[in-house]
Design an enzyme around this catalytic site. Structure first.
Site, short mmCIF file in Angstrom:
data_model
loop_
_atom_site.label_atom_id
_atom_site.label_comp_id
_atom_site.label_asym_id
_atom_site.label_seq_id
_atom_site.Cartn_x
_atom_site.Cartn_y
_atom_site.Cartn_z
N ARG A 31 0.78 -1.24 0.00
CA ARG A 31 0.00 0.00 0.00
C ARG A 31 0.82 1.29 0.00
O ARG A 31 0.24 2.37 0.08
CB ARG A 31 -1.00 0.05 1.16
CG ARG A 31 -2.02 -1.05 1.09
CD ARG A 31 -3.20 -0.85 1.97
NE ARG A 31 -2.86 -0.46 3.33
CZ ARG A 31 -3.74 0.00 4.20
NH1 ARG A 31 -4.99 0.13 3.86
NH2 ARG A 31 -3.37 0.33 5.41
N ASP A 32 2.14 1.20 -0.10
CA ASP A 32 2.94 2.44 -0.20
C ASP A 32 4.24 2.17 -0.96
O ASP A 32 5.31 2.55 -0.52
CB ASP A 32 3.23 3.02 1.18
CG ASP A 32 3.69 4.48 1.12
OD1 ASP A 32 3.38 5.16 0.12
OD2 ASP A 32 4.35 4.93 2.07
N ILE A 33 4.11 1.51 -2.12
CA ILE A 33 5.28 1.29 -2.97
C ILE A 33 5.67 2.63 -3.58
O ILE A 33 4.86 3.30 -4.19
CB ILE A 33 4.97 0.26 -4.10
CG1 ILE A 33 4.63 -1.10 -3.51
CG2 ILE A 33 6.13 0.18 -5.09
CD1 ILE A 33 5.78 -1.81 -2.84
#
Length: 146
Positions: A31-33
């Protein structure tokens, strides 16, 4: 970085993301690449970090907790369109974010670029790397011109 190193970074990050999505037990939705969450060792091997917003996935690919967060999580410029609109993250939204990282590696540009010039407020405007690249995919003359 030279081209071969950039390709190596992209492949290493892709392998890391594949591990999180397919091999980890339970599977993990990051969810935060983003580029700052991909660290490089002394040989430029990529390591995906910062799993602070990650969610474990059940067997059917659904997150193990509520899939509608109270607020958007992640970093502007890397959001997949469906995540930005509906607020529901998925494996595909991680892959979209990884695509933005690949575009950064290819172009050397930031995910959101401040454009010069004054708008109505007197400030410059923001240009999405994805939108910038999309226009070049549609008209290859723009790539040659730059």
């Amino acid at each position: 970085m030279d081209r071969a190193t950039r390709v190596g970074v992209a492949l290493g990050a892709a392998r890391g993301l594949e591990y999180l999505h397919e091999a980890a037990a339970p599977r993990i939705l990051h969810r935060d690449i983003k580029s700052t969450n991909i660290l490089l060792d002394d040989r430029f091997r990529a390591r995906i970090t910062d799993l602070g917003m990650a969610k474990c996935l059940m067997n059917d690919g659904v997150t193990s907790c509520s899939s509608s967060p109270a607020r958007m999580l992640g970093t502007f410029g890397y959001f997949a369109p469906e995540y930005a609109i509906v607020g529901k993250a998925s494996l595909k939204s991680d892959v979209f974010s990884f695509g933005v990282v690949v575009l950064e590696l290819i172009t050397g540009r930031q995910p959101v670029h401040k454009r010069g010039g004054a708008g109505a407020s007197g400030a410059g405007t923001d240009e999405s790397l994805v939108m910038w690249a999309t226009s070049r995919l549609r008209d290859s003359r723009l790539v040659v011109a730059e």
